[in-house]
Scaffold this active site. Structure first.
Site, PDB file in Angstrom:
ATOM      1  N   ALA A  59     -94.142  -5.168 -65.588  1.00  0.00           N
ATOM      2  CA  ALA A  59     -93.291  -5.312 -64.400  1.00  0.00           C
ATOM      3  C   ALA A  59     -93.264  -6.760 -63.917  1.00  0.00           C
ATOM      4  O   ALA A  59     -92.197  -7.314 -63.637  1.00  0.00           O
ATOM      5  CB  ALA A  59     -93.788  -4.386 -63.287  1.00  0.00           C
ATOM      6  N   GLU A  60     -94.431  -7.397 -63.821  1.00  0.00           N
ATOM      7  CA  GLU A  60     -94.465  -8.770 -63.317  1.00  0.00           C
ATOM      8  C   GLU A  60     -93.796  -9.732 -64.293  1.00  0.00           C
ATOM      9  O   GLU A  60     -93.109 -10.665 -63.872  1.00  0.00           O
ATOM     10  CB  GLU A  60     -95.889  -9.228 -63.025  1.00  0.00           C
ATOM     11  CG  GLU A  60     -95.917 -10.602 -62.407  1.00  0.00           C
ATOM     12  CD  GLU A  60     -97.130 -10.884 -61.542  1.00  0.00           C
ATOM     13  OE1 GLU A  60     -97.181 -12.011 -61.018  1.00  0.00           O
ATOM     14  OE2 GLU A  60     -97.984 -10.013 -61.387  1.00  0.00           O
ATOM     15  N   THR A  61     -93.955  -9.501 -65.569  1.00  0.00           N
ATOM     16  CA  THR A  61     -93.324 -10.361 -66.562  1.00  0.00           C
ATOM     17  C   THR A  61     -91.801 -10.311 -66.434  1.00  0.00           C
ATOM     18  O   THR A  61     -91.137 -11.353 -66.378  1.00  0.00           O
ATOM     19  CB  THR A  61     -93.754  -9.946 -67.985  1.00  0.00           C
ATOM     20  OG1 THR A  61     -95.173 -10.088 -68.103  1.00  0.00           O
ATOM     21  CG2 THR A  61     -93.065 -10.795 -69.052  1.00  0.00           C
TER      22      THR A  61
END
Length: 137
Positions: A59-61
């Site tokens: 998700a953060e990527t």
């Protein structure tokens, strides 16, 4: 600075060592949508389920990619995560999960992306939201 609306995954900067170690592949990149995949195998917790932290990394990527592409259009191409929230809906034991990040807010100093992670059957495994501060390099 011209707006950057579409970037080839082959020419955009790499996702980083952690994403590479986890097998994340970026499939599509634009400020409006970022798509990436990640294998479940190698990213599991002791019970054999996809690790929640692995979903958070995916998700953060993806959200960071979208925020950075948007940041280019406002002269602040460095996206730094300031808040990440993930909710795990179901488990995955095998296969590939796919994440799709779309913008919730794209401002001059902050960008927020919502990320839906699904299994190969299209069932939602995880929902995430990432807010990034946009900075000059």
């Amino acid at each position: 600075m011209d707006a950057v609306t579409d970037v080839s995954p082959q020419t955009y900067p790499a996702a980083g060592a952690l994403a590479e170690r986890m097998g994340i592949t970026i499939v599509e990149v634009s400020a409006e949508r970022v798509v990436g995949t990640m294998p479940v195998d190698g990213n599991t917790q002791p019970m054999g389920l996809l690790h929640g932290g692995a979903s958070a990394v995916l998700a953060e990527t993806l959200g960071s990619y979208g925020a950075a592409v948007h940041g280019y259009s406002v002269g602040r191409p460095m996206a730094v995560g300031v808040e990440l929230n993930v909710t795990h809906h179901r488990s995955a034991r095998t296969g590939i999960v796919t994440g799709v990040a779309v913008p919730v807010h794209r401002g001059g100093t902050l960008a927020t992306y919502e990320i839906a992670i699904t299994d190969e059957s299209g069932r939602r495994v995880c929902s995430g939201r990432l807010t990034c501060m946009l900075k000059s390099v």
